[in-house]
Design a protein around this motif. Structure first.
Motif, PDB file in Angstrom:
ATOM      1  N   LYS A  58      44.007  56.518  36.878  1.00 30.01           N
ATOM      2  CA  LYS A  58      43.259  55.812  35.832  1.00 30.01           C
ATOM      3  C   LYS A  58      44.146  54.910  34.981  1.00 30.01           C
ATOM      4  CE  LYS A  58      39.284  57.530  36.950  1.00 30.01           C
ATOM      5  NZ  LYS A  58      38.260  56.658  37.592  1.00 30.01           N
ATOM      6  N   MET A  59      45.231  54.439  35.574  1.00 31.38           N
ATOM      7  CA  MET A  59      46.092  53.493  34.881  1.00 31.38           C
ATOM      8  C   MET A  59      45.668  52.062  35.205  1.00 31.38           C
ATOM      9  SD  MET A  59      48.259  55.231  33.072  1.00 31.38           S
ATOM     10  CE  MET A  59      49.511  53.978  32.685  1.00 31.38           C
ATOM     11  N   LEU A  60      45.733  51.194  34.208  1.00 32.03           N
ATOM     12  CA  LEU A  60      45.450  49.778  34.410  1.00 32.03           C
ATOM     13  C   LEU A  60      46.447  49.203  35.413  1.00 32.03           C
ATOM     14  CD1 LEU A  60      43.958  47.158  33.555  1.00 32.03           C
ATOM     15  CD2 LEU A  60      45.650  46.952  31.700  1.00 32.03           C
ATOM     16  N   THR A  61      45.929  48.515  36.421  1.00 34.87           N
ATOM     17  CA  THR A  61      46.764  48.074  37.535  1.00 34.87           C
ATOM     18  C   THR A  61      46.421  46.653  37.937  1.00 34.87           C
ATOM     19  OG1 THR A  61      46.768  50.365  38.357  1.00 34.87           O
ATOM     20  CG2 THR A  61      47.523  48.663  39.873  1.00 34.87           C
ATOM     21  N   LEU A  62      47.440  45.853  38.174  1.00 36.82           N
ATOM     22  CA  LEU A  62      47.262  44.519  38.738  1.00 36.82           C
ATOM     23  C   LEU A  62      47.134  44.659  40.245  1.00 36.82           C
ATOM     24  CD1 LEU A  62      47.298  41.407  38.629  1.00 36.82           C
ATOM     25  CD2 LEU A  62      49.813  41.533  38.656  1.00 36.82           C
ATOM     26  N   HIS A  63      45.968  44.287  40.784  1.00 31.75           N
ATOM     27  CA  HIS A  63      45.696  44.438  42.209  1.00 31.75           C
ATOM     28  C   HIS A  63      46.047  43.196  43.024  1.00 31.75           C
ATOM     29  CE1 HIS A  63      42.472  47.836  41.655  1.00 31.75           C
ATOM     30  NE2 HIS A  63      43.709  48.230  41.410  1.00 31.75           N
ATOM     31  N   LYS A  64      45.718  42.043  42.473  1.00 35.25           N
ATOM     32  CA  LYS A  64      45.901  40.813  43.248  1.00 35.25           C
ATOM     33  C   LYS A  64      46.267  39.676  42.301  1.00 35.25           C
ATOM     34  CE  LYS A  64      43.179  40.148  46.638  1.00 35.25           C
ATOM     35  NZ  LYS A  64      41.976  39.887  47.476  1.00 35.25           N
ATOM     36  N   LEU A  65      47.162  38.815  42.734  1.00 30.01           N
ATOM     37  CA  LEU A  65      47.576  37.659  41.948  1.00 30.01           C
ATOM     38  C   LEU A  65      47.575  36.432  42.844  1.00 30.01           C
ATOM     39  CD1 LEU A  65      48.710  36.510  39.266  1.00 30.01           C
ATOM     40  CD2 LEU A  65      51.001  37.112  40.107  1.00 30.01           C
ATOM     41  N   LEU A  66      46.784  35.435  42.468  1.00 31.64           N
ATOM     42  CA  LEU A  66      46.744  34.149  43.159  1.00 31.64           C
ATOM     43  C   LEU A  66      47.415  33.133  42.253  1.00 31.64           C
ATOM     44  CD1 LEU A  66      43.033  34.181  44.396  1.00 31.64           C
ATOM     45  CD2 LEU A  66      45.052  35.025  45.588  1.00 31.64           C
ATOM     46  N   THR A  67      48.406  32.408  42.775  1.00 29.80           N
ATOM     47  CA  THR A  67      49.180  31.528  41.911  1.00 29.80           C
ATOM     48  C   THR A  67      49.971  30.529  42.740  1.00 29.80           C
ATOM     49  OG1 THR A  67      50.737  31.527  40.044  1.00 29.80           O
ATOM     50  CG2 THR A  67      51.171  33.101  41.811  1.00 29.80           C
ATOM     51  N   ASN A  68      50.924  29.880  42.079  1.00 32.65           N
ATOM     52  CA  ASN A  68      51.881  28.996  42.735  1.00 32.65           C
ATOM     53  C   ASN A  68      53.175  29.087  41.943  1.00 32.65           C
ATOM     54  OD1 ASN A  68      52.249  26.346  40.907  1.00 32.65           O
ATOM     55  ND2 ASN A  68      50.102  27.012  40.778  1.00 32.65           N
ATOM     56  N   ASN A  69      54.243  28.533  42.474  1.00 33.90           N
ATOM     57  CA  ASN A  69      55.518  28.579  41.743  1.00 33.90           C
ATOM     58  C   ASN A  69      56.145  27.198  41.669  1.00 33.90           C
ATOM     59  OD1 ASN A  69      57.366  30.135  40.249  1.00 33.90           O
ATOM     60  ND2 ASN A  69      58.788  30.230  41.971  1.00 33.90           N
ATOM     61  N   PRO A  82      54.969  37.308  48.415  1.00 29.82           N
ATOM     62  CA  PRO A  82      53.632  36.728  48.499  1.00 29.82           C
ATOM     63  C   PRO A  82      53.304  36.252  49.904  1.00 29.82           C
ATOM     64  CG  PRO A  82      55.148  35.124  47.606  1.00 29.82           C
ATOM     65  CD  PRO A  82      55.929  36.405  47.763  1.00 29.82           C
ATOM     66  N   GLU A  83      52.012  36.128  50.168  1.00 31.47           N
ATOM     67  CA  GLU A  83      51.525  35.546  51.412  1.00 31.47           C
ATOM     68  C   GLU A  83      51.059  34.119  51.140  1.00 31.47           C
ATOM     69  OE1 GLU A  83      48.326  37.913  52.824  1.00 31.47           O
ATOM     70  OE2 GLU A  83      49.331  39.809  52.394  1.00 31.47           O
ATOM     71  N   PRO A  84      51.181  33.221  52.131  1.00 29.22           N
ATOM     72  CA  PRO A  84      50.589  31.887  51.959  1.00 29.22           C
ATOM     73  C   PRO A  84      49.072  32.014  51.830  1.00 29.22           C
ATOM     74  CG  PRO A  84      52.130  31.932  53.801  1.00 29.22           C
ATOM     75  CD  PRO A  84      51.899  33.356  53.408  1.00 29.22           C
ATOM     76  N   PHE A  85      48.524  31.288  50.890  1.00 29.39           N
ATOM     77  CA  PHE A  85      47.084  31.399  50.645  1.00 29.39           C
ATOM     78  C   PHE A  85      46.634  30.180  49.864  1.00 29.39           C
ATOM     79  CE2 PHE A  85      43.265  33.042  48.479  1.00 29.39           C
ATOM     80  CZ  PHE A  85      42.616  33.651  49.541  1.00 29.39           C
ATOM     81  N   ASN A  86      45.470  29.650  50.195  1.00 32.59           N
ATOM     82  CA  ASN A  86      44.969  28.457  49.503  1.00 32.59           C
ATOM     83  C   ASN A  86      43.837  28.840  48.561  1.00 32.59           C
ATOM     84  OD1 ASN A  86      44.698  25.685  48.891  1.00 32.59           O
ATOM     85  ND2 ASN A  86      43.012  25.504  50.329  1.00 32.59           N
ATOM     86  N   SER A  87      44.030  28.564  47.270  1.00 32.57           N
ATOM     87  CA  SER A  87      43.004  28.839  46.272  1.00 32.57           C
ATOM     88  C   SER A  87      43.129  27.804  45.162  1.00 32.57           C
ATOM     89  CB  SER A  87      43.190  30.245  45.696  1.00 32.57           C
ATOM     90  OG  SER A  87      44.265  30.264  44.767  1.00 32.57           O
ATOM     91  N   PRO A  88      42.145  27.729  44.256  1.00 30.83           N
ATOM     92  CA  PRO A  88      42.276  26.807  43.126  1.00 30.83           C
ATOM     93  C   PRO A  88      43.493  27.087  42.254  1.00 30.83           C
ATOM     94  CG  PRO A  88      40.006  27.499  43.365  1.00 30.83           C
ATOM     95  CD  PRO A  88      40.811  28.360  44.290  1.00 30.83           C
ATOM     96  N   ALA A  89      44.037  28.319  42.332  1.00 27.27           N
ATOM     97  CA  ALA A  89      45.201  28.665  41.533  1.00 27.27           C
ATOM     98  C   ALA A  89      46.509  28.248  42.183  1.00 27.27           C
ATOM     99  CB  ALA A  89      45.222  30.172  41.273  1.00 27.27           C
ATOM    100  N   GLY A  90      46.511  28.054  43.494  1.00 25.84           N
ATOM    101  CA  GLY A  90      47.751  27.689  44.149  1.00 25.84           C
ATOM    102  C   GLY A  90      47.804  28.100  45.601  1.00 25.84           C
TER     103      GLY A  90
END
Length: 206
Positions: A58-69, A82-90
């Motif tokens: 029951k701890m708050l956890t970050l499951h997924k992050l979509l981004t760019n660097n 990270p894996e390559p992935f295309n989204s509006p975030a990066g």
């Protein structure tokens, strides 16, 4: 600028949207991971979007992050690349189980009511039919409260944010391939330009 992507929250086998955070500054900082995203799409000016939830404790956890660097080599997070992935975030996707130590509350919601749509920034919490307040103590989930009735009462108190005339102006702007700001007065734009979850928390009102 236009309406922004929400962060998500996995709750009771459903994925809801995070619509407000009581203490934004202590909730999540992408820079703490060594990432420096830039705007990748107008619908995600921050350059990242995340999905949170609970772990088995029951701890708050970050499951997924979509981004760019910003074109730089991205760091690993908790040893996970990270894996390559295309989204509006990066162009990057992290699948994680990163435990967080946030103390405070957040609002999560679903069932958006279209007539309360605002064209800039995040949507307001009371624009959703179902709203829940989750409270954490150093990351541990300690309480949930259904705030849906309070959100309904706020909808009675506040007028629809964008009139039919302004919605028509927005559609016309798209047809003419101009910015979504086309035809909006300065007051309307200023009202919805804020990108922070905390000012939309309405913590004292709900």
């Amino acid at each position: 600028m236009r309406a922004q992507f929400f962060d998500g929250f996995d709750f009771a086998q459903f994925k809801l949207s995070i619509v407000a955070i009581e203490h934004v500054d202590t909730f999540f900082s992408i820079e703490s991971f060594g990432l420096h995203p830039i705007m990748y799409n107008e619908a995600c000016l921050r350059g990242y979007t995340a999905i949170f939830g609970f772990n088995d404790d029951k701890m708050l956890t970050l499951h997924k992050l979509l981004t760019n660097n910003n074109g730089m080599t991205p760091p690993a997070i908790d040893g996970i690349a990270p894996e390559p992935f295309n989204s509006p975030a990066g162009d990057l996707k992290y699948e994680l189980s990163h435990v967080m130590d946030y103390t405070g509350s957040i609002l999560i919601a679903n069932g958006f009511i279209d007539k309360y749509f605002v064209p800039f920034g995040f949507q307001l919490p009371h624009a959703f039919r179902k709203v829940y307040e989750l409270t954490f103590d150093q990351g541990l989930f300690v309480h949930v409260e259904d705030r849906s009735e309070a959100a309904r009462l706020l909808r009675i108190e506040y007028e629809e944010p964008v009139s039919s005339k302004k919605k028509m102006q927005m559609r016309l702007g798209k047809v003419l391939r101009k910015s979504e700001e086309y035809g909006f007065d300065d007051d309307t734009i200023a009202q919805y330009m804020d990108l922070s979850y905390d000012t939309k928390y309405l913590f004292d009102s709900l």
